[in-house]
Design an enzyme around this catalytic site. Structure first.
Site, PDB file in Angstrom:
ATOM      1  N   HIS A 128       0.866  -1.209   0.054  1.00 39.12           N
ATOM      2  CA  HIS A 128      -0.071  -0.010   0.024  1.00 39.12           C
ATOM      3  C   HIS A 128       0.856   1.195   0.023  1.00 39.12           C
ATOM      4  O   HIS A 128       0.382   2.381  -0.330  1.00 39.12           O
ATOM      5  CB  HIS A 128      -1.065   0.354   1.141  1.00 39.12           C
ATOM      6  CG  HIS A 128      -0.339   0.332   2.505  1.00 39.12           C
ATOM      7  ND1 HIS A 128      -0.075  -0.655   3.519  1.00 39.12           N
ATOM      8  CD2 HIS A 128      -0.243   1.730   3.058  1.00 39.12           C
ATOM      9  CE1 HIS A 128       0.444  -0.281   4.498  1.00 39.12           C
ATOM     10  NE2 HIS A 128       0.394   1.195   4.322  1.00 39.12           N
ATOM     11  N   ASP A 157       0.613  -7.772   1.800  1.00 37.16           N
ATOM     12  CA  ASP A 157       1.037  -6.305   1.637  1.00 37.16           C
ATOM     13  C   ASP A 157       2.552  -5.977   1.644  1.00 37.16           C
ATOM     14  O   ASP A 157       2.980  -5.050   2.401  1.00 37.16           O
ATOM     15  CB  ASP A 157       0.253  -5.553   2.924  1.00 37.16           C
ATOM     16  CG  ASP A 157       0.207  -4.043   2.633  1.00 37.16           C
ATOM     17  OD1 ASP A 157       0.122  -3.581   1.812  1.00 37.16           O
ATOM     18  OD2 ASP A 157       0.196  -3.380   3.659  1.00 37.16           O
ATOM     19  N   SER A 234       4.558   2.810   7.956  1.00 37.73           N
ATOM     20  CA  SER A 234       4.373   1.724   6.897  1.00 37.73           C
ATOM     21  C   SER A 234       5.579   1.167   6.225  1.00 37.73           C
ATOM     22  O   SER A 234       6.131   2.064   5.479  1.00 37.73           O
ATOM     23  CB  SER A 234       3.113   1.981   6.067  1.00 37.73           C
ATOM     24  OG  SER A 234       2.019   2.102   6.789  1.00 37.73           O
TER      25      SER A 234
END
Length: 484
Positions: A128, A157, A234
């Site tokens: 992402h 992910d 992230s």
């Protein structure tokens, strides 16, 4: 006179007697107390600074913990990632044909973190973080590199980038399998564009499933931590007190969008396997057991008369798949894989994630409250037992990954060759109206076979463009464009 002399003699004698008593009786106690105090000081010194102090002693609770070494080692291996979208890409509308390009949209930049996986420039991050990117940049030690997208895996992910550099400080890799609940960990990343930020916490739980991932086979077995993770973290590193990678920071649970006590990371062992597959094969080697399984709830346990909530229940068997061939049946309760205890769906999926197609595994299960075992040969996504390796080409300008069509798709689509469009984002192909799953068979009448050749041709081509191929549902299409 004699009376005064007598008084002086008595007082002097009393003083001598008192001094003697103090020396004989009180000084021993003082020496003893002093020695005890010194011993306590030495003991306290040993408790606080001796690394060999037993962990189960009360004194060890006061043991100071320093994250300096772990922070210094890990921050060197964490990079800053910039995702640019809406930048200078070509537009293809009716107005462009008559009047030329009608301007460019304002650029948008999103940021995240990444971890240097190898010294020659491979970087792990989250899918992402790089999603919908037209161009990607990596910043390390204030130096900016253009990054190439090697591959992505929405199921976990995880994504892999490549920059042209040598001698980079690759992260030291630890084992997420050995990570214990309650163990100290550090989250390293770039929250709110604040580079090289570290936060500390403990491992709150393992094998968490929070139902946030996409993909056809989502794999959720997150490490939960209370180390502060915020937007921008992230793709960064979760490390232990030795500075070893144990997870890739991925998500938070928050109504505000900022840290509220819950952070989640993909276990490092899973992330490393995914990254190695993408680098070596261009595709994740998913090992399929041929079943669908569900978590055991108290209600299901009562309905099935199960004695424990550990394990997973087989809810579906794929016809002619690996599980059916091994003798497994619906309602069997899987409790172990090659000696690894299965406590729930998270541990079941994680245990399988480390295997490759063709691997043979031993499954422990319960049927009718009786323990049994089965030997099972894992299969690939095409029903075989071999490694799937696809030629591909990733392009930020095209906004897609181009893959050579494999044998199964040839049979299914009844074509001999083609280039499949995957991982579509904003870019050239999206502007042409193409989508994920489209297969290009001819370009300007020439066969489309090599992904890199086709990708570079489309990036540079200007003029009348004719595309032929198949839609995802197998319908033929032929479309003509005027490309500047």
């Amino acid at each position: 006179m004699q009376k005064n002399l007598k008084t002086i003699i008595i007082a002097f004698s009393a003083g001598l007697l008192g001094a003697w008593s103090h020396q004989e009786f009180l000084m021993d106690d003082v020496d003893t107390a002093s020695n005890e105090f010194i011993q306590q000081e030495n003991l306290s010194h040993q408790v606080n600074y001796t690394a060999e102090t037993p962990r189960n002693t009360t004194a060890s609770m006061d043991l100071p913990v320093s994250f300096v070494e772990a922070s210094e080692k890990s921050t060197e291996s964490v990079v800053f990632i910039k995702n640019f979208s809406g930048t200078d890409y070509r537009r293809y509308s009716m107005f462009d044909f008559f009047f030329g390009p009608q301007g460019n949209p304002a650029p948008r930049v999103s940021t995240g973190s990444g971890v240097i996986f190898s010294e020659d420039g491979y970087i792990i991050t989250n899918n992402h973080v790089v999603e919908n990117a037209e161009t990607l940049e990596v910043v390390h030690h204030k130096k900016t590199y253009q990054a190439k997208l090697i591959g992505t895996d929405p199921n976990t992910d995880i994504a892999v980038l490549k920059i042209e550099a040598k001698g980079l400080p690759a992260i030291q890799k630890g084992s997420s399998k050995d990570l214990k609940i309650g163990e100290w960990v550090i989250a390293v990343g770039n929250p709110f564009n604040l580079t090289s930020t570290v936060t500390a916490g403990i491992v709150s739980a393992k094998e968490r499933q929070i139902n946030i991932l996409g993909g056809d086979f989502p794999l959720e077995s997150f490490i939960q931590t209370d180390a502060a993770i915020n937007p921008g973290n992230s793709g960064g590193a979760l490390v232990n007190t030795k500075g070893e990678l144990v997870g890739i920071n991925t998500a938070i649970l928050s109504r505000t969008g900022s840290y509220t006590g819950y952070g989640f990371a993909v276990p490092a062992d899973i992330a490393s396997k995914i990254a190695n597959d993408l680098i070596k094969y261009g595709e994740v080697q998913k090992a399929i057991p041929g079943i669908e399984a569900v978590e055991i709830t108290p209600e299901l346990a009562e309905e099935m008369n199960l004695k424990s909530l550990d394990g997973v229940v087989v809810s579906h068997i794929i016809r002619n798949g690996a599980a059916e061939k091994s003798g497994l049946k619906v309602n069997d309760v899987i409790t172990g894989i090659d000696g690894t205890r299965i406590t729930g769906k998270g541990s079941f999926e994680e245990a399988l994630s480390y295997y490759y197609p063709g691997d043979k595994i031993n499954i422990s299960y319960i049927r009718d409250n009786k323990p049994k075992t089965a030997n099972l040969t894992l299969e690939n996504l095409e029903g075989g037992t071999g490694i799937i390796k696809r030629a591909f080409y990733s392009s930020a300008l095209l906004g897609a990954r181009l893959e050579a069509v494999n044998t199964v798709e040839k049979d299914k689509m009844q074509i001999e060759y083609g280039i499949k469009i995957t991982s579509l984002s904003r870019g050239y192909l999206n502007e042409l109206g193409l989508g994920n799953g489209f297969i290009l068979t001819k370009i300007n009448g020439e066969p489309a076979k090599d992904p890199e050749e086709i990708g570079q041709f489309l990036e540079d081509y200007s003029g009348r463009l004719v595309l032929e191929g198949l839609t995802p549902n197998g319908r033929a299409f032929r479309q003509s464009y005027s490309v500047r």
